[in-house]
Motif scaffolding. Structure first.
Motif, PDB file in Angstrom:
ATOM      1  N   SER A 172     -34.685 -16.385  11.048  1.00 20.69           N
ATOM      2  CA  SER A 172     -34.065 -15.184  11.047  1.00 20.69           C
ATOM      3  C   SER A 172     -33.353 -14.893  12.334  1.00 20.69           C
ATOM      4  O   SER A 172     -32.239 -14.220  12.289  1.00 20.69           O
ATOM      5  CB  SER A 172     -35.091 -14.333  10.941  1.00 20.69           C
ATOM      6  OG  SER A 172     -35.955 -14.042  11.745  1.00 20.69           O
ATOM      7  N   THR A 173     -33.733 -15.315  13.261  1.00 17.77           N
ATOM      8  CA  THR A 173     -32.915 -14.975  14.567  1.00 17.77           C
ATOM      9  C   THR A 173     -31.575 -15.801  14.450  1.00 17.77           C
ATOM     10  O   THR A 173     -30.728 -15.042  14.872  1.00 17.77           O
ATOM     11  CB  THR A 173     -33.873 -15.600  15.724  1.00 17.77           C
ATOM     12  OG1 THR A 173     -35.155 -15.144  15.764  1.00 17.77           O
ATOM     13  CG2 THR A 173     -33.201 -15.375  17.176  1.00 17.77           C
ATOM     14  N   ASP A 181     -37.653  -4.921  13.468  1.00 15.62           N
ATOM     15  CA  ASP A 181     -36.242  -5.302  13.855  1.00 15.62           C
ATOM     16  C   ASP A 181     -35.273  -4.697  12.685  1.00 15.62           C
ATOM     17  O   ASP A 181     -34.897  -5.365  11.550  1.00 15.62           O
ATOM     18  CB  ASP A 181     -35.981  -6.549  13.899  1.00 15.62           C
ATOM     19  CG  ASP A 181     -34.968  -7.086  14.413  1.00 15.62           C
ATOM     20  OD1 ASP A 181     -33.896  -6.509  14.522  1.00 15.62           O
ATOM     21  OD2 ASP A 181     -34.402  -8.509  14.755  1.00 15.62           O
ATOM     22  N   SER A 222     -29.287 -13.734  12.346  1.00 18.86           N
ATOM     23  CA  SER A 222     -28.896 -12.731  12.821  1.00 18.86           C
ATOM     24  C   SER A 222     -27.743 -12.705  13.907  1.00 18.86           C
ATOM     25  O   SER A 222     -27.024 -11.924  13.844  1.00 18.86           O
ATOM     26  CB  SER A 222     -30.134 -11.795  13.639  1.00 18.86           C
ATOM     27  OG  SER A 222     -31.110 -11.377  12.623  1.00 18.86           O
ATOM     28  N   ARG A 278     -31.691  -6.343  12.277  1.00 20.44           N
ATOM     29  CA  ARG A 278     -31.753  -7.627  11.259  1.00 20.44           C
ATOM     30  C   ARG A 278     -31.420  -7.398   9.870  1.00 20.44           C
ATOM     31  O   ARG A 278     -30.730  -8.301   9.178  1.00 20.44           O
ATOM     32  CB  ARG A 278     -33.099  -8.310  11.605  1.00 20.44           C
ATOM     33  CG  ARG A 278     -33.280  -9.606  10.551  1.00 20.44           C
ATOM     34  CD  ARG A 278     -34.762  -9.829  10.889  1.00 20.44           C
ATOM     35  NE  ARG A 278     -34.929 -10.649   9.694  1.00 20.44           N
ATOM     36  CZ  ARG A 278     -35.999 -11.024   9.222  1.00 20.44           C
ATOM     37  NH1 ARG A 278     -37.280 -10.393   9.780  1.00 20.44           N
ATOM     38  NH2 ARG A 278     -36.551 -11.684   8.148  1.00 20.44           N
ATOM     39  N   SER A 330     -38.440 -12.926  15.106  1.00 15.63           N
ATOM     40  CA  SER A 330     -37.883 -11.937  15.882  1.00 15.63           C
ATOM     41  C   SER A 330     -38.774 -11.220  16.716  1.00 15.63           C
ATOM     42  O   SER A 330     -40.055 -11.237  16.038  1.00 15.63           O
ATOM     43  CB  SER A 330     -37.356 -10.796  14.908  1.00 15.63           C
ATOM     44  OG  SER A 330     -37.107  -9.694  15.540  1.00 15.63           O
ATOM     45  N   GLN A 372     -31.441 -11.559  21.111  1.00 13.38           N
ATOM     46  CA  GLN A 372     -31.530 -12.484  20.025  1.00 13.38           C
ATOM     47  C   GLN A 372     -31.468 -14.036  20.654  1.00 13.38           C
ATOM     48  O   GLN A 372     -32.010 -15.056  20.160  1.00 13.38           O
ATOM     49  CB  GLN A 372     -30.844 -12.286  18.642  1.00 13.38           C
ATOM     50  CG  GLN A 372     -31.140 -10.962  17.804  1.00 13.38           C
ATOM     51  CD  GLN A 372     -32.534 -11.103  17.263  1.00 13.38           C
ATOM     52  OE1 GLN A 372     -33.713 -10.934  18.055  1.00 13.38           O
ATOM     53  NE2 GLN A 372     -32.919 -11.434  16.226  1.00 13.38           N
TER      54      GLN A 372
END
Length: 717
Positions: free
Chosen positions: A495-496, A441, A499, A444, A436, A479
């Protein structure tokens, strides 16, 4: 002789030093220079020199003479063996008090010499040399280039050996190690893991054996020696360290403690969770009781601090409460764990009740937050842990969470729009923040909870009224840019990407439960959020689909795009545009390639099975595929470009071949219904599609699989 006499006396006056400096500048031979140096170094060691005089010493002799002293293997008659070397080190230590000189290349290239002295046997005569070395190293570490030079030139290893061997000045070695780990932890572990593990081994052994306040002091030191990568559990020495730390913490936390004793222990436990999850806690009765105690203590600490928050008290407790958040998050995960659980069912139920009370306190605290506090990292930590609870526990504290939703949306929007320049607390995080580009964030961590809440009427209405859908659209677009701009474009799961997948789940809920929201957004001249989202979905699926590592995200985007297209069929962006045609073509490919015929181990025939390319991700993609098939069936009569896309993909031919070759019993009812839904709409909307189905024995296999609606459709003229 004159200067030797001065040196042996109680001299050190400024006039004597001035004369010595003159000799240092004008000396005709080493003997005169050496004699003057004796007095100068005596004054240096006595701490009698100010910064100006120290600089005068450097201007008088520079680095050349100390360099010669360091390399000399001789010593004056009747003097200790390392006399010249000791004098050289004293001068360098004197020079290092000037930050400009401490970062000089002539000092930095002496780092190997400093290291060598640290690891050499220490005689009573050489303690002053070691003091000077530590002074030099401390000064170097305070410079810009210093830490990198120390790490690359082997100082970490030397300091570790000095500490483990309990050499003279080992306490200073530990202090320097703590400083280097604070600045360059990853590089230190990458280069010197065995030596750092040896230090951790000694510290953990001391921690287990200590019976006085040393135990609590070590709680403050040990977290700095817990590497995040590679995990300690992969190394036998690391596992032994973890065993000692567990036993030491069990001894501490099972005793009656003051707050000043309990707080460092909770912080150490949180750092262990950050480094190893719950793997450092052994299975069995003792381990489960310890884990339950740990989470219980964390919940009590959170409640005591946040239920009746005194601003000054909360300020002083932020670090320990943040550590408690980490322990509580582990508690949530362990209560949900089904495979090899550490906790018994009764313990899980008890902990869930205790954690619910703690989260009540977190919500109460967040409701008191003022606008000027929003940049505080502790607020972020509190929102983050609440997001973890909302993601898993959907039934408790519903009223309180609904009342807090306006704040959560406002907070997430502020951080997303403005970024967060606040310096982070040293907060251990169970979830990595990589992937991220946002400083903090918050969205998230809130997305999973929002996904649950948008499936329910009241919280969904609150989220919509607070502008959450527009915020989520903007966040989704951001994102996607982050994901596609990462090295290698569309790197493995981050993690992006998680999300993006969760945001798709929220949008799917909104499409199903609040379709008018999307329609109104498309008609609005001011709010173009869903227009932008639809445009991005159309363009991203053709790019994403060939990337087989991203099948779940592709499934989300394909299904969401089809579901939105179904309610926005009249939109100009969807009718006849190139991006729409490419999207529909990609969606057909995704849906058509999911199943294949494979050998059935239980018979000599073939069975319908998930295609190998889909198999790994099918648990996460299956429901989306079925939803996508329903959406495609609804879209067929609305978009004339869809039947030609199906024909180009030769899906009808491959599906006919699949249903003809496999054993009917291998195709479950849900799959048959999904195929029939699409086939009926294609046969009704397109004569070419109907002809292909008929020419490939469509009536026969429709009858064979009980597709009554398809049979009837094919029988109609």
């Amino acid at each position: 002789p004159t200067y030797l006499a001065m040196a042996s006396g109680s001299g050190g006056s400024s006039s004597t030093l001035k004369r010595c400096l003159d000799v240092l500048r004008d000396a005709r031979n080493d003997s005169e220079q050496f004699a003057a140096l004796l007095l100068v170094t005596k004054a240096v060691r006595a701490g009698e020199l100010d910064a100006k005089t120290r600089r005068q010493i450097f201007d008088a002799i520079g680095f050349t003479f100390p360099n010669r002293l360091l390399t000399s293997r001789q010593s004056p008659a009747g003097c200790p063996e390392h006399t010249f070397r000791a004098l050289g080190l004293t001068l360098l230590a004197c020079f290092c008090t000037d930050p400009e000189l401490a970062g000089h290349s002539q000092i930095l290239n002496k780092i190997p010499t400093f290291n060598e002295i640290l690891v050499s046997p220490c005689n009573p005569d050489s303690t002053s040399m070691i003091d000077d070395v530590y002074q030099c190293l401390s000064a170097v570490m305070a410079t810009t280039r210093g830490p990198r030079e120390l790490v690359t030139k082997g100082t970490v290893s030397a300091l570790c050996q000095a500490y483990v061997n309990c050499s003279y000045g080992s306490d200073r070695a530990l202090t320097l190690l703590l400083g280097l780990l604070a600045i360059a932890e990853a590089k230190c572990w990458q280069r010197d893991a065995p030596h750092l593990l040896a230090v951790l081994s000694k510290l953990s052994d001391d921690f287990l054996k200590a019976e006085d306040m040393t135990k609590f002091e070590l709680c403050e030191v040990l977290p700095h020696f817990l590497p995040l990568s590679p995990p300690l559990t992969q190394d036998s020495q690391g596992c032994e360290c973890l065993r000692r730390l567990y036993k030491g913490l069990a001894n501490i936390l099972g005793s009656k403690l003051s707050q000043s004793q309990r707080d460092p222990a909770l912080k150490l436990a949180a750092c262990l969770v950050q480094a190893c999850g719950s793997e450092w806690i052994p299975a069995g009765s003792a381990g489960s009781k310890f884990l339950a105690l740990l989470v219980n203590l964390a919940c009590v600490e959170v409640r005591l601090t946040l239920e009746e928050p005194d601003p000054l008290e909360v300020e002083g407790k932020k670090e320990v409460v943040t550590a408690c958040y980490v322990l509580i998050e582990m508690g949530i995960q362990e209560c949900l764990r089904e495979e090899k659980p550490l906790l018994e069912e009764v313990q899980k139920m008890q902990l869930m009740r205790i954690m619910e009370e703690a989260f009540g306190a977190v919500i109460f605290y967040l409701r008191q937050v003022k606008q000027e506090q929003l940049q505080d990292p502790f607020i972020f930590a509190s929102v983050r842990i609440l997001g973890a609870w909302m993601a898993e526990e959907t039934s408790s504290l519903k009223q309180e969470i609904c009342e807090l939703l306006p704040f959560l949306v406002h907070y997430a929007k502020k951080l997303f729009k403005e970024g967060n320049p606040a310096a982070s607390l040293p907060q251990p995080e169970l979830v990595s923040t990589e992937g991220s580009s946002l400083p903090q964030d918050a969205l998230r961590f809130l997305l999973p909870g929002f996904c649950h809440l948008t499936a329910e009427d009241r919280p969904r209405d609150i989220l919509i009224s607070e502008g959450a859908p527009a915020l989520l659209c903007e966040y989704f677009l951001h994102q996607w840019e982050v994901l596609t701009s990462e090295p290698g474009s569309l790197a493995p799961l981050t993690s992006t990407e998680m999300s993006l997948q969760t945001a798709c789940g929220i949008f799917l809920n909104l499409v199903v439960t609040a379709p008018d929201l999307i329609r109104v957004s498309f008609l609005s001249r001011r709010d173009k959020s869903f227009c932008s989202l639809m445009d991005m979905l159309l363009k991203s699926l053709p790019l994403l689909l060939p990337q087989k590592d991203h099948l779940v995200l592709a499934a989300n985007i394909a299904t969401l795009g089809l579901m939105m297209a179904r309610i926005l069929a009249s939109s100009a962006v969807l009718q006849g545009t190139q991006s729409a045609k490419e999207f529909f073509g990609a969606a057909v490919r995704f849906l058509s390639e999911a199943h294949t015929a494979q050998a059935d181990p239980g018979s000599n025939g073939l069975a319908a099975a998930v295609s190998p390319a889909y198999a790994v991700a099918w648990a996460d993609a299956r429901e989306l595929w079925f939803l996508g098939m329903q959406a495609l069936a609804s879209c067929v009569p609305l978009f004339p470009c869809l039947p030609p896309a199906v024909l180009r993909a030769r899906w009808l031919e491959s599906l006919s071949e699949l249903l003809t070759r496999v054993a009917p019993a291998s195709v479950d009812f849900e799959l048959i219904a999904a195929f029939q839904g699409v086939l009926v709409e294609l046969a009704r909307a397109s004569k070419p599609c109907r002809d292909v189905i008929l020419s490939h024995h469509g009536r026969e296999w429709a009858n064979l699989y009980g597709m009554a609606a398809l049979e009837q459709c094919l029988s109609e003229q």
